[in-house]
Design a protein around this motif. Sequence first.
Motif, PDB file in Angstrom:
ATOM      1  N   VAL A  64      36.116 -15.353   8.238  1.00 45.89           N
ATOM      2  CA  VAL A  64      34.681 -15.104   8.324  1.00 45.89           C
ATOM      3  C   VAL A  64      33.959 -16.219   7.567  1.00 45.89           C
ATOM      4  N   ALA A  65      32.662 -16.328   7.807  1.00 44.03           N
ATOM      5  CA  ALA A  65      31.887 -17.389   7.150  1.00 44.03           C
ATOM      6  C   ALA A  65      30.558 -16.838   6.688  1.00 44.03           C
ATOM      7  N   LEU A  66      30.135 -17.287   5.520  1.00 43.22           N
ATOM      8  CA  LEU A  66      28.842 -16.903   4.964  1.00 43.22           C
ATOM      9  C   LEU A  66      27.792 -17.920   5.370  1.00 43.22           C
ATOM     10  N   ASP A  67      26.688 -17.428   5.923  1.00 49.05           N
ATOM     11  CA  ASP A  67      25.529 -18.271   6.215  1.00 49.05           C
ATOM     12  C   ASP A  67      24.671 -18.327   4.957  1.00 49.05           C
ATOM     13  N   GLY A  68      24.658 -19.463   4.299  1.00 48.86           N
ATOM     14  CA  GLY A  68      23.954 -19.581   3.037  1.00 48.86           C
ATOM     15  C   GLY A  68      22.464 -19.369   3.134  1.00 48.86           C
ATOM     16  N   SER A  69      21.873 -19.588   4.304  1.00 53.95           N
ATOM     17  CA  SER A  69      20.425 -19.444   4.444  1.00 53.95           C
ATOM     18  C   SER A  69      19.995 -17.996   4.662  1.00 53.95           C
ATOM     19  N   SER A  70      20.833 -17.191   5.335  1.00 61.66           N
ATOM     20  CA  SER A  70      20.458 -15.804   5.638  1.00 61.66           C
ATOM     21  C   SER A  70      21.223 -14.776   4.819  1.00 61.66           C
ATOM     22  N   GLY A  71      22.366 -15.177   4.223  1.00 62.48           N
ATOM     23  CA  GLY A  71      23.198 -14.237   3.491  1.00 62.48           C
ATOM     24  C   GLY A  71      24.107 -13.398   4.369  1.00 62.48           C
ATOM     25  N   ALA A  72      24.049 -13.614   5.688  1.00 66.89           N
ATOM     26  CA  ALA A  72      24.874 -12.838   6.619  1.00 66.89           C
ATOM     27  C   ALA A  72      26.253 -13.476   6.776  1.00 66.89           C
ATOM     28  N   PHE A  73      27.221 -12.662   7.182  1.00 65.31           N
ATOM     29  CA  PHE A  73      28.576 -13.135   7.467  1.00 65.31           C
ATOM     30  C   PHE A  73      28.815 -13.072   8.975  1.00 65.31           C
ATOM     31  N   SER A  74      29.634 -13.992   9.466  1.00 64.15           N
ATOM     32  CA  SER A  74      29.996 -14.002  10.889  1.00 64.15           C
ATOM     33  C   SER A  74      31.506 -14.136  11.017  1.00 64.15           C
ATOM     34  N   THR A 116      40.674 -15.173  14.210  1.00 66.28           N
ATOM     35  CA  THR A 116      41.763 -14.562  13.462  1.00 66.28           C
ATOM     36  C   THR A 116      42.372 -15.577  12.500  1.00 66.28           C
ATOM     37  N   TYR A 117      42.995 -15.058  11.464  1.00 70.54           N
ATOM     38  CA  TYR A 117      43.647 -15.931  10.492  1.00 70.54           C
ATOM     39  C   TYR A 117      44.846 -16.641  11.127  1.00 70.54           C
ATOM     40  N   ARG A 158      38.874 -15.564   4.091  1.00 66.67           N
ATOM     41  CA  ARG A 158      39.816 -14.707   4.809  1.00 66.67           C
ATOM     42  C   ARG A 158      39.497 -13.260   4.469  1.00 66.67           C
ATOM     43  N   LEU A 159      39.389 -12.414   5.490  1.00 64.48           N
ATOM     44  CA  LEU A 159      39.103 -10.992   5.296  1.00 64.48           C
ATOM     45  C   LEU A 159      40.251 -10.182   5.892  1.00 64.48           C
ATOM     46  N   VAL A 160      40.908  -9.373   5.043  1.00 58.41           N
ATOM     47  CA  VAL A 160      42.065  -8.587   5.468  1.00 58.41           C
ATOM     48  C   VAL A 160      41.711  -7.114   5.400  1.00 58.41           C
ATOM     49  N   ARG A 161      42.030  -6.376   6.467  1.00 54.51           N
ATOM     50  CA  ARG A 161      41.807  -4.919   6.503  1.00 54.51           C
ATOM     51  C   ARG A 161      43.139  -4.204   6.612  1.00 54.51           C
ATOM     52  N   GLU A 162      43.392  -3.269   5.664  1.00 56.79           N
ATOM     53  CA  GLU A 162      44.524  -2.357   5.726  1.00 56.79           C
ATOM     54  C   GLU A 162      43.967  -0.944   5.645  1.00 56.79           C
ATOM     55  N   ALA A 163      44.484  -0.027   6.447  1.00 56.06           N
ATOM     56  CA  ALA A 163      43.875   1.312   6.478  1.00 56.06           C
ATOM     57  C   ALA A 163      44.808   2.333   7.089  1.00 56.06           C
ATOM     58  N   ALA A 172      36.880 -12.883  -8.635  1.00 59.38           N
ATOM     59  CA  ALA A 172      35.542 -13.204  -9.122  1.00 59.38           C
ATOM     60  C   ALA A 172      34.969 -14.391  -8.347  1.00 59.38           C
ATOM     61  N   LYS A 173      33.707 -14.267  -7.944  1.00 61.41           N
ATOM     62  CA  LYS A 173      32.936 -15.329  -7.281  1.00 61.41           C
ATOM     63  C   LYS A 173      33.361 -15.600  -5.839  1.00 61.41           C
ATOM     64  N   VAL A 174      34.287 -14.798  -5.274  1.00 61.35           N
ATOM     65  CA  VAL A 174      34.724 -15.064  -3.906  1.00 61.35           C
ATOM     66  C   VAL A 174      33.677 -14.644  -2.881  1.00 61.35           C
ATOM     67  N   GLY A 175      32.761 -13.732  -3.275  1.00 60.83           N
ATOM     68  CA  GLY A 175      31.696 -13.322  -2.359  1.00 60.83           C
ATOM     69  C   GLY A 175      31.767 -11.881  -1.918  1.00 60.83           C
ATOM     70  N   LYS A 176      32.516 -11.044  -2.636  1.00 56.79           N
ATOM     71  CA  LYS A 176      32.663  -9.647  -2.204  1.00 56.79           C
ATOM     72  C   LYS A 176      31.338  -8.885  -2.289  1.00 56.79           C
ATOM     73  N   THR A 177      30.514  -9.173  -3.310  1.00 64.24           N
ATOM     74  CA  THR A 177      29.212  -8.501  -3.408  1.00 64.24           C
ATOM     75  C   THR A 177      28.307  -8.934  -2.269  1.00 64.24           C
ATOM     76  N   ARG A 178      28.314 -10.213  -1.938  1.00 66.01           N
ATOM     77  CA  ARG A 178      27.506 -10.688  -0.804  1.00 66.01           C
ATOM     78  C   ARG A 178      27.972 -10.049   0.499  1.00 66.01           C
ATOM     79  N   LEU A 179      29.286  -9.901   0.648  1.00 66.98           N
ATOM     80  CA  LEU A 179      29.818  -9.268   1.859  1.00 66.98           C
ATOM     81  C   LEU A 179      29.330  -7.828   1.958  1.00 66.98           C
TER      82      LEU A 179
END
Length: 348
Positions: A212-222, A226-227, A197-202, A19-26
């Motif tokens: 990754v980082a959230l830009d608070g002004s635009s809502g975009a991630f960059s 690597t971790y 931290r963003l982890v992909r398993e597939a 909760a609140k980690v930012g998954k919806t924003r991502l």
Amino acid sequence: WEIPLCIPKQDLTIVGGRAKVGKTRLVHALARCLLCAEDFLGFGAPEQPRPVILVTDDQGDGDTAQMLQQLGIWDHPLLLWSRRFRVTEANLDALLACLAEHPGAVVILDSLRSITRSCCFGENDPEMGSLIYDLKHQVIDAGGTLLLIHHCNKANDTTGTEALSGHNAIAGAANTILTLHYLAKGNRLIKDSPQRRLVREARSGPPADLVVALDGSSGAFSRLGTYDALQEQQEQESDLDRAGQRAHKASEKQQEALRYLQALHTAGLPGVGLLELLQAIDLAPAEARLMRDLEGDALSSYKTLGRFLGKLDGLVTTTRVSTGRQSYYLRYGLSDAGAEWLRHMFDL
């Protein structure tokens, strides 16, 4: 691929996070990349803009509207926003009809807990896996791609599939699992940082472990890197911090030796052997050529300075230099970070 080597086309991807980690924003940032055919976190861009059916049952309309406006997709012609959804026959029929009108759309459901509230079983029951399989295949058969947001458990040491809350059949239904996590310093989560931290398993495509980082002004991630690279940087910073504490407590002559190494680094010189360093700070006779030429106080100073420099990992570097006689000596210098630290310490 919807997003190259990240989001598979006509399959199920689960995005998880506490909760609140930012998954919806991502996911909203991902929706913009799909709608506008833009790059997503360095993975690449869709071949062409994709319709997105966004179901936001897990959060308030005002919050959703603010996020979509911030990203500049509030009035995008390919975005269809639904504020209510339950896994019922009527709602599924409506979703499939919408897919028929917008072929190839990506369906984003936020979240699994919300859309299954009317079910007679919960996320810890194996029946949840069967429901997700059915939902996935209906969307795929209609030509769409499904992206499902789900919550993660509260453990700080799990990522990917193991981090998802509920029965393991949930993860088993998906091709790809993306989980978003707070970064940690020791045992403390850094919740006030925009970095995650963003982890992909597939089953399809390579795994990924990114910062990754959230830009608070635009809502975009960059993507920042690597971790593993972050961990290495944190280890270097910890080493430098410990070395700095030792340097603060060092004797006058030991600090003089560090100043000499700082001068060499500033001049672009590679460093110096321990005996030469000892001679530079007047603790060894100038005529000495090898350690065996030292005795008494000079020999004691040689050993003490060597032990001191050997404990300054992150600040002092050592390089083996061959003498050409199947032997070598250690050449001491400063790391770039160590030189910068000492510059501030000695106000140079």
